[in-house]
Write a protein that holds these residues in place. Sequence first.
Motif, mmCIF file in Angstrom:
data_model
loop_
_atom_site.group_PDB
_atom_site.id
_atom_site.type_symbol
_atom_site.label_atom_id
_atom_site.label_comp_id
_atom_site.label_asym_id
_atom_site.label_seq_id
_atom_site.Cartn_x
_atom_site.Cartn_y
_atom_site.Cartn_z
ATOM 1 N N LEU A 65 -86.630 18.188 -5.884
ATOM 2 C CA LEU A 65 -87.134 18.755 -4.628
ATOM 3 C C LEU A 65 -86.211 18.445 -3.449
ATOM 4 N N VAL A 66 -85.605 17.265 -3.452
ATOM 5 C CA VAL A 66 -84.767 16.866 -2.322
ATOM 6 C C VAL A 66 -83.297 17.193 -2.556
ATOM 7 N N ILE A 283 -99.631 16.144 -13.286
ATOM 8 C CA ILE A 283 -99.909 17.290 -12.421
ATOM 9 C C ILE A 283 -100.390 16.839 -11.047
ATOM 10 N N ALA A 284 -101.371 15.937 -11.023
ATOM 11 C CA ALA A 284 -101.980 15.549 -9.750
ATOM 12 C C ALA A 284 -101.062 14.681 -8.894
ATOM 13 N N ILE A 285 -100.432 13.677 -9.505
ATOM 14 C CA ILE A 285 -99.561 12.761 -8.755
ATOM 15 C C ILE A 285 -98.096 13.152 -8.889
ATOM 16 N N GLY A 286 -97.673 13.490 -10.109
ATOM 17 C CA GLY A 286 -96.268 13.819 -10.339
ATOM 18 C C GLY A 286 -95.798 15.025 -9.547
ATOM 19 N N LEU A 287 -96.702 15.953 -9.253
ATOM 20 C CA LEU A 287 -96.376 17.091 -8.407
ATOM 21 C C LEU A 287 -96.972 16.949 -7.010
ATOM 22 N N GLY A 288 -98.214 16.484 -6.936
ATOM 23 C CA GLY A 288 -98.885 16.380 -5.641
ATOM 24 C C GLY A 288 -98.176 15.461 -4.666
ATOM 25 N N PHE A 289 -97.739 14.273 -5.151
ATOM 26 C CA PHE A 289 -97.092 13.312 -4.260
ATOM 27 C C PHE A 289 -95.726 13.785 -3.761
ATOM 28 N N PRO A 290 -94.800 14.219 -4.647
ATOM 29 C CA PRO A 290 -93.514 14.727 -4.130
ATOM 30 C C PRO A 290 -93.683 15.923 -3.193
ATOM 31 N N TRP A 291 -94.596 16.837 -3.539
ATOM 32 C CA TRP A 291 -94.825 17.986 -2.676
ATOM 33 C C TRP A 291 -95.304 17.549 -1.292
ATOM 34 N N LEU A 292 -96.263 16.637 -1.245
ATOM 35 C CA LEU A 292 -96.789 16.177 0.048
ATOM 36 C C LEU A 292 -95.701 15.461 0.847
ATOM 37 N N LEU A 293 -94.908 14.628 0.183
ATOM 38 C CA LEU A 293 -93.849 13.886 0.860
ATOM 39 C C LEU A 293 -92.835 14.835 1.494
ATOM 40 N N VAL A 294 -92.390 15.811 0.734
ATOM 41 C CA VAL A 294 -91.406 16.775 1.245
ATOM 42 C C VAL A 294 -92.006 17.630 2.367
#
Length: 357
Positions: A65-66, A283-294
């Motif tokens: 993502l980054v 799904i919930a953390i592995g995608l949710g956390f990076p998405w929210l951070l970015v």
Amino acid sequence: MLSAIGSFIIMILAIYLLAIITDEYFIESLDEIAKLWKLPNNVAGASLMAMGSSMPELSIALITLVRAGGTHGDVGIANIVGSAVFNILIITGASALVRPASISWKVILRDCVIYTISTLMLLGIFLDGQVTIIESVALLVLYVIYIIILFQWNRLFPEEIIDEDVIEIIEREMEHTHKNGSLLHRINDGVSIGFGFLTGPPRKSYARAFIMSVLLIAGLSYLLVENALIFAQAIGVPPLLIGLTILAGGSSVPDLIASLLVSKEGKGDMAITNAVGSNIFDIAIGLGFPWLLVLLIGGENIHVGRDGLFESTVVLLGTVVILFVFTMTGKKLSRLEGAILVASYVVYVAWVWFSTT
């Protein structure tokens, strides 16, 4: 050709090192932290242990993502979707082949319902092709709800609390297999000693081992992503395809090893619940956390491609239905059903390669 061979070798080496650092240092340090916090086994397994076995996927998702402004962000998503398919079809299937697993219908119903909800949320995100802050927060909230349910589960169904630590089972099996003194195990021991100089004993210096393991996993994941992109370009296939197959299978190796070891001990139910629990975390953390951070840093919506991802997520939804039906028939996952799951993964990989290339 040379770049393809070289990048592929580096990918295999990175996956191998990720398996060692995750299994022997990161997960063990998390186990000590779980004991310090006095977490029930199934709560620790679905939270800290899931984070341990899924840390490579989380790192890859964040790095893609980054990296280069998120140009290859879909590769990280593909890695998690592909890993989820791998977990259900290969890990649970191979575990049943080692030893048929009996499992409580209450447990499989609990986890499959949450897993289905998380997959449907992911499909919803892919439909409009972009991720918003609300959607990323919703995924994180879903995981918090899952943890709360697990805590309450111990109170409502105390007879279903696992009375033997999965880490102890894995350690006992690893000690037994290491006694044969094979060349591979001597290499593993040598690599482990090298990591040990950086992390310290994970059971004693668990804080240091935790921090160093995170840094090492992040570094190896970056190396894996870079060479996956080089490999995809060298053989002329979309990077998304590499994420759905090679990266997905490679980053799931720690889960596979742990599941086969506990299945050999007759704890196949733990392998199945760990596979489903890890998928919920992915799904919930592995995608949710990076998405929210970015999103919090960048402030703009993240665009996600639908090619290959949407279809594979539909397949992912189908796998949980198959697993649920198999485990509910006779309350056991038989060797035949395990073989069907493994064969289904072979068909899935063939379909992905032929439909994408």
